[in-house]
Design a protein around this motif. Structure first.
Motif, short mmCIF file in Angstrom:
data_model
loop_
_atom_site.label_atom_id
_atom_site.label_comp_id
_atom_site.label_asym_id
_atom_site.label_seq_id
_atom_site.Cartn_x
_atom_site.Cartn_y
_atom_site.Cartn_z
N ILE A 1 26.42 -24.85 33.49
CA ILE A 1 25.59 -24.42 34.73
C ILE A 1 24.22 -25.35 33.76
CG2 ILE A 1 23.89 -22.62 34.60
CD1 ILE A 1 25.92 -20.72 34.00
N ARG A 2 23.92 -25.80 33.03
CA ARG A 2 22.78 -26.01 32.46
C ARG A 2 22.72 -27.61 33.33
NH1 ARG A 2 22.47 -25.71 26.73
NH2 ARG A 2 20.87 -23.71 27.12
N ASN A 3 24.29 -28.49 32.86
CA ASN A 3 23.91 -29.87 33.60
C ASN A 3 24.01 -29.77 35.26
OD1 ASN A 3 24.63 -31.50 31.76
ND2 ASN A 3 26.36 -30.94 31.57
N PHE A 4 23.96 -28.67 36.12
CA PHE A 4 24.14 -28.26 37.62
C PHE A 4 22.28 -28.44 37.29
CE2 PHE A 4 23.74 -25.77 41.10
CZ PHE A 4 23.84 -26.52 41.73
N LEU A 5 22.30 -27.63 37.22
CA LEU A 5 20.15 -26.93 37.05
C LEU A 5 19.75 -28.92 36.91
CD1 LEU A 5 19.99 -23.89 35.08
CD2 LEU A 5 20.31 -24.31 37.64
N TYR A 6 19.66 -29.01 35.29
CA TYR A 6 19.08 -30.01 35.19
C TYR A 6 19.28 -31.30 35.54
CZ TYR A 6 16.68 -26.93 32.21
OH TYR A 6 15.96 -26.11 32.02
N GLU A 7 20.47 -31.83 36.07
CA GLU A 7 21.56 -32.77 36.11
C GLU A 7 21.07 -33.30 37.82
OE1 GLU A 7 21.58 -35.67 33.94
OE2 GLU A 7 21.87 -34.26 32.00
N ILE A 8 21.60 -32.27 37.79
CA ILE A 8 21.81 -32.31 39.41
C ILE A 8 20.57 -31.70 40.68
CG2 ILE A 8 23.79 -31.91 41.20
CD1 ILE A 8 25.71 -31.40 38.81
N MET B 1 2.56 -17.15 40.94
CA MET B 1 3.34 -17.62 40.23
C MET B 1 3.84 -17.99 41.08
SD MET B 1 4.99 -16.19 36.86
CE MET B 1 6.10 -14.34 37.63
N LYS B 2 4.43 -19.23 40.83
CA LYS B 2 5.50 -19.92 41.41
C LYS B 2 6.73 -20.77 40.93
CE LYS B 2 7.59 -20.67 45.14
NZ LYS B 2 8.99 -19.03 45.22
N ASN B 3 7.64 -20.28 40.22
CA ASN B 3 8.70 -21.40 39.53
C ASN B 3 9.53 -21.97 40.20
OD1 ASN B 3 8.22 -18.45 37.73
ND2 ASN B 3 7.89 -20.46 36.53
N GLU B 4 10.29 -23.00 39.83
CA GLU B 4 11.70 -23.05 40.28
C GLU B 4 12.63 -22.16 40.69
OE1 GLU B 4 11.31 -27.56 38.25
OE2 GLU B 4 12.75 -25.62 37.53
N LEU B 5 13.49 -21.85 41.49
CA LEU B 5 14.35 -21.75 41.96
C LEU B 5 16.02 -21.95 42.15
CD1 LEU B 5 14.80 -18.15 42.98
CD2 LEU B 5 13.94 -19.26 45.07
N ILE B 6 16.76 -20.97 41.33
CA ILE B 6 17.87 -21.08 42.06
C ILE B 6 18.04 -20.18 42.93
CG2 ILE B 6 21.01 -21.48 41.05
CD1 ILE B 6 18.79 -24.61 41.05
N LEU B 7 19.01 -20.25 43.94
CA LEU B 7 19.63 -18.84 44.36
C LEU B 7 20.88 -18.47 44.38
CD1 LEU B 7 18.40 -18.66 48.89
CD2 LEU B 7 17.64 -17.41 46.73
N ILE B 8 21.21 -17.37 43.95
CA ILE B 8 22.70 -16.92 43.70
C ILE B 8 22.91 -16.26 45.15
CG2 ILE B 8 23.94 -16.57 42.48
CD1 ILE B 8 21.91 -17.06 40.28
N LYS C 1 17.41 -31.22 38.77
CA LYS C 1 16.62 -31.37 38.77
C LYS C 1 15.53 -31.06 38.30
CE LYS C 1 18.41 -35.92 39.61
NZ LYS C 1 19.54 -36.35 38.49
N CYS C 2 16.06 -29.87 37.79
CA CYS C 2 14.49 -28.59 37.59
C CYS C 2 13.82 -29.64 36.29
CB CYS C 2 15.91 -27.47 36.79
SG CYS C 2 16.30 -26.83 38.22
N THR C 3 13.37 -29.05 36.01
CA THR C 3 12.01 -29.12 34.22
C THR C 3 12.41 -27.88 33.68
OG1 THR C 3 10.78 -28.37 35.71
CG2 THR C 3 10.66 -30.77 35.78
N GLY C 4 12.49 -26.82 33.84
CA GLY C 4 13.07 -25.42 33.14
C GLY C 4 11.60 -24.42 32.72
N ASN D 1 16.58 -21.56 31.15
CA ASN D 1 14.64 -21.86 31.36
C ASN D 1 14.46 -21.59 33.15
OD1 ASN D 1 15.34 -22.76 27.91
ND2 ASN D 1 13.48 -20.99 28.92
N VAL D 2 14.83 -21.28 34.25
CA VAL D 2 15.56 -21.55 35.57
C VAL D 2 15.48 -19.98 36.12
CG1 VAL D 2 15.58 -22.55 37.27
CG2 VAL D 2 16.39 -24.06 35.61
N TYR D 3 14.00 -19.92 36.92
CA TYR D 3 14.65 -18.86 37.59
C TYR D 3 15.46 -18.75 38.77
CZ TYR D 3 12.19 -14.28 39.80
OH TYR D 3 12.32 -12.88 40.05
N SER D 4 16.09 -17.49 38.88
CA SER D 4 17.14 -17.66 39.39
C SER D 4 16.86 -16.19 40.23
CB SER D 4 18.49 -17.24 39.10
OG SER D 4 18.57 -16.08 37.95
#
Ligand code: XMP
Length: 511
Positions: free
Chosen positions: A182-189, A1-8, A191-194, A27-30
């Motif tokens: 946060i959503r704008n950062f993920l999706y607009e910047i 299982m490999k999801n898109e990842l945001i590192l914090i 380019k996550c798909t969620g 809907n983005v894995y972190s």
């Protein structure tokens, strides 16, 4: 299982787990990682974006936390929040200024909604500001995208490099539409798909557990709490009868609780469950013990002994299942102490159980995600939303010496209290509520008779972290009903009092 990842990257701020949860809500894995994570590790993880959290330090401090500067050469979008923005500023050549006074509170921020970070926002938005230092000049290549009268650079962007900084906290509920930043950062910047969803988590977890464990054997200590229940059902769905659950019923559970656990896991899920009824053994060990810490220690140790004895009968198993969840992993992984938790855990790991590996199917999930997974798996709602219940059970709600009679009195009184709280529809707003059998006897009158009987105390608190909390303002008519039912229906109780102390100074439990 490999999801898109945001590192914090964790710089020590109090809201860091919240940032991770908000990202997952979108809907983005972190994942939360220490601020000094190596560049190699970051590359390995291939994140779609990185968030620098806030933190209590000042960039002027000698030992202020700093990440590897090469992080800015990876070509990965970065959002710096509060301290994270200030660190980005000084690292990239801007300047940060010391303020004399801390700015704290919800503030109207003038924002540039042409920035992708604020896409869809009005020109003014209320955000929570909480900072002392502030950015005086943004680094070269950056432009200002937000300001308040007292903080001219409340937001900045370098559109070309996808670096963003904000002085406010979008993750807290006080920040209006904060989640959309946060959503704008993920999706607009970034380019996550969620692609992170809890329903797919359960399915994929079951599949990967099946692959990992195959036809080997696993053992799980089931307490009836949410975490161990969800872990057990996941494993059961993966390996069926090769999972054995041991449920140590120490007799200190609430009224009917032992039977309810057995009913759900044996009948509904057909799980291989061994219920060990050992009330007499625990009561004997606890006989004459009045010190709360001694009670805890005895119960914790005895619990492990019983578990080990049962496990020995099964023989060698390959895997031991643990219900560890993500907040535990973050706390221990980042070297912070988890003192409250560890003394609260029932006994910890058994020493003498013969197993080869530990399996922790929930170690990536937050509590609310564990609950959602539980519902997804068909675990009944009352179990999934069960209020926290201490490992030592009713033993620390009977002040002083424990006897079987006292246990019975407390179980009845507590059951009435819980029933009336549910009838009044308060069970979802009060986070923990229970009855305590005080060691106090007082004079009363029942009919024409003088009585000399026990006092029951009712405790109900509202809290999010259980470290602090306020007593719940339960309506008088509900309290009245509970009180009159308890004195009428429970023998040897002639007085009911309500605990109106918050935590601190009092604790939630009485012992
Ligand atoms: P206190 O009483 O410390 O409780 O304010 C905070 C939370 O922890 C629970 N608690 C325990 N949980 N073993 C546990 O598993 C324990 O010994 C224990 N003592 C307290 C308590 O119910 C509350 O949720």
């Amino acid at each position: 299982m490999k999801n898109e990842l945001i590192l914090i990257l964790d710089f020590g701020g109090q809201y860091n787990q919240l940032i991770a949860r908000r990202v997952r809500e979108c809907n983005v894995y972190s994942e939360v990682v220490p601020f000094d994570i190596s560049i190699e590790k970051i590359k390995e993880k291939k994140p779609k974006g990185i968030i620098f959290t806030g933190g209590p330090a000042s960039v002027f401090g000698d030992d202020s936390p700093k990440c590897d500067n090469k992080i800015f050469d990876l070509g990965i979008p970065i959002l710096g929040i509060c301290y994270g923005m200030q660190l980005m500023t000084v690292t990239l050549g801007g300047t940060v200024e010391k303020a004399n006074k801390r700015e704290y509170g919800v503030t109207s921020v003038n924002i540039d909604n042409n920035s992708l970070l604020f896409k869809g926002f009005n020109s003014f938005n209320n955000f929570l500001m909480s900072h002392t230092d502030f950015v005086e000049t943004v680094p070269e290549g950056f432009k200002n995208i937000a300001s308040t009268p007292s903080c001219p650079n409340a937001g900045m962007e370098n559109k070309e490099k996808n670096f963003y900084g904000i002085q406010f906290h979008p993750e807290v509920v006080h920040s209006e539409n904060g989640i959309n930043v946060i959503r704008n950062f993920l999706y607009e910047i970034c380019k996550c798909t969620g692609d992170w969803e809890i329903s797919s988590f359960a399915k994929e977890k079951i599949k990967s557990l099946k692959e990992k464990i195959g036809d080997k054997k696993a053992l799980c200590a089931l307490s009836g709490g949410v975490d161990s229940s969800v872990a057990a059902v996941l494993l059961h769905k993966a390996i069926g009868k090769n999972l054995t659950c041991i449920f140590v019923d120490h007799g200190l559970l609430r009224k009917n609780e032992g039977n309810e656990v057995e009913e759900v896991f044996k009948k509904q899920f057909d799980i291989n469950l061994i219920r060990v009824n050992c009330k007499a053994r625990f009561l004997q060990k606890l006989d004459g013990i009045t010190d709360p810490e001694k009670k805890r220690k005895i119960i914790g140790e005895e619990f492990i002994r019983v578990f080990e004895e049962e496990a020995k009968k099964i023989g060698t198993v390959d895997y031991l299942v643990q219900g560890t969840i993500y907040p535990d992993v973050i706390e221990s992984g980042l070297g912070k102490s988890a003192v409250i938790k560890s003394h609260h855990n029932v006994g910890g790991l058994p020493d003498y159980v013969d197993f080869k590996e530990i399996v922790e199917p929930l170690r990536d999930l937050f509590k609310d995600e564990v609950r959602k997974t539980g519902l997804e798996l068909g675990i009944p709602e009352n179990l999934v939303y069960r209020q926290p219940f201490p490992g030592p059970g009713l033993a620390i709600r009977i002040i002083g010496n424990i006897t079987e009679d006292k246990l019975n009195i407390l179980k009845e009184a507590d059951s009435i209290f819980r029933e009336e709280i549910a009838n009044a529809g308060l069970h979802k707003t009060i986070n923990q509520y229970f009855a305590v059998l005080t060691n106090l006897k007082s004079v009363g009158v029942m009919g024409d008779e003088r009585t000399y009987d026990y006092t029951i105390a009712l405790r109900a608190v509202e809290t999010t972290d259980f470290m602090t909390g306020v007593w719940s303002k339960i309506p008088y008519d509900v309290l009245e009903k509970v009180s009159s039912r308890i004195v009428n229906e429970v023998e040897h109780v002639n007085r009911v009092v309500y605990d109106i102390t918050s935590k601190p100074p009092a604790t939630i439990e009485w012992e």
